[in-house]
Design a protein around this motif. Sequence first.
Motif, PDB file in Angstrom:
ATOM      1  N   GLU A  37      65.324   1.220  32.779  1.00  6.99           N
ATOM      2  CA  GLU A  37      66.246   0.120  33.043  1.00  6.99           C
ATOM      3  C   GLU A  37      67.696   0.588  32.919  1.00  6.99           C
ATOM      4  O   GLU A  37      68.555   0.195  33.721  1.00  6.99           O
ATOM      5  CB  GLU A  37      65.973  -1.051  32.085  1.00  6.99           C
ATOM      6  CG  GLU A  37      64.670  -1.774  32.348  1.00  6.99           C
ATOM      7  CD  GLU A  37      63.432  -1.028  31.827  1.00  6.99           C
ATOM      8  OE1 GLU A  37      63.563  -0.176  30.902  1.00  6.99           O
ATOM      9  OE2 GLU A  37      62.341  -1.266  32.362  1.00  6.99           O
ATOM     10  N   THR A  38      67.970   1.430  31.929  1.00  9.19           N
ATOM     11  CA  THR A  38      69.316   1.984  31.763  1.00  9.19           C
ATOM     12  C   THR A  38      69.716   2.778  32.997  1.00  9.19           C
ATOM     13  O   THR A  38      70.828   2.633  33.513  1.00  9.19           O
ATOM     14  CB  THR A  38      69.366   2.906  30.524  1.00  9.19           C
ATOM     15  OG1 THR A  38      68.923   2.197  29.376  1.00  9.19           O
ATOM     16  CG2 THR A  38      70.773   3.436  30.294  1.00  9.19           C
ATOM     17  N   GLU A  41      70.619   0.707  36.089  1.00 10.23           N
ATOM     18  CA  GLU A  41      71.928   0.057  36.032  1.00 10.23           C
ATOM     19  C   GLU A  41      73.027   0.912  36.651  1.00 10.23           C
ATOM     20  O   GLU A  41      74.026   0.376  37.133  1.00 10.23           O
ATOM     21  CB  GLU A  41      72.293  -0.281  34.583  1.00 10.23           C
ATOM     22  CG  GLU A  41      71.446  -1.385  33.989  1.00 10.23           C
ATOM     23  CD  GLU A  41      71.727  -1.611  32.515  1.00 10.23           C
ATOM     24  OE1 GLU A  41      72.692  -1.016  31.972  1.00 10.23           O
ATOM     25  OE2 GLU A  41      70.975  -2.383  31.895  1.00 10.23           O
ATOM     26  N   ILE A  42      72.864   2.236  36.646  1.00 12.41           N
ATOM     27  CA  ILE A  42      73.931   3.112  37.132  1.00 12.41           C
ATOM     28  C   ILE A  42      73.555   3.927  38.361  1.00 12.41           C
ATOM     29  O   ILE A  42      74.415   4.520  38.988  1.00 12.41           O
ATOM     30  CB  ILE A  42      74.410   4.074  36.025  1.00 12.41           C
ATOM     31  CG1 ILE A  42      73.294   5.005  35.582  1.00 12.41           C
ATOM     32  CG2 ILE A  42      75.002   3.307  34.867  1.00 12.41           C
ATOM     33  CD1 ILE A  42      73.761   6.140  34.713  1.00 12.41           C
TER      34      ILE A  42
END
Length: 73
Positions: A37-38, A41-42
């Motif tokens: 998920e991290t 995000e990017i």
Amino acid sequence: MTGFTVVVTEPINVVGVEYLRAEGVNVVELPPGSTEETLMEIIGGVDGLVTRGSIRITREMMESCLLYTSDAA
């Protein structure tokens, strides 16, 4: 190779990171323990990934990268 942004998804040898930076690559290092998920995000703003396998890279993630191209129709 200037102008590219690469995410390193987990710790690698500092020599590898230094080499990429010396070649003009913007290196984004995820902190240890980061999740898929991290990364999601990017990932839309990056050109590539360096991974060793702790974060599973999905097709959706690859298609989100800036330079993704597919010949599959």
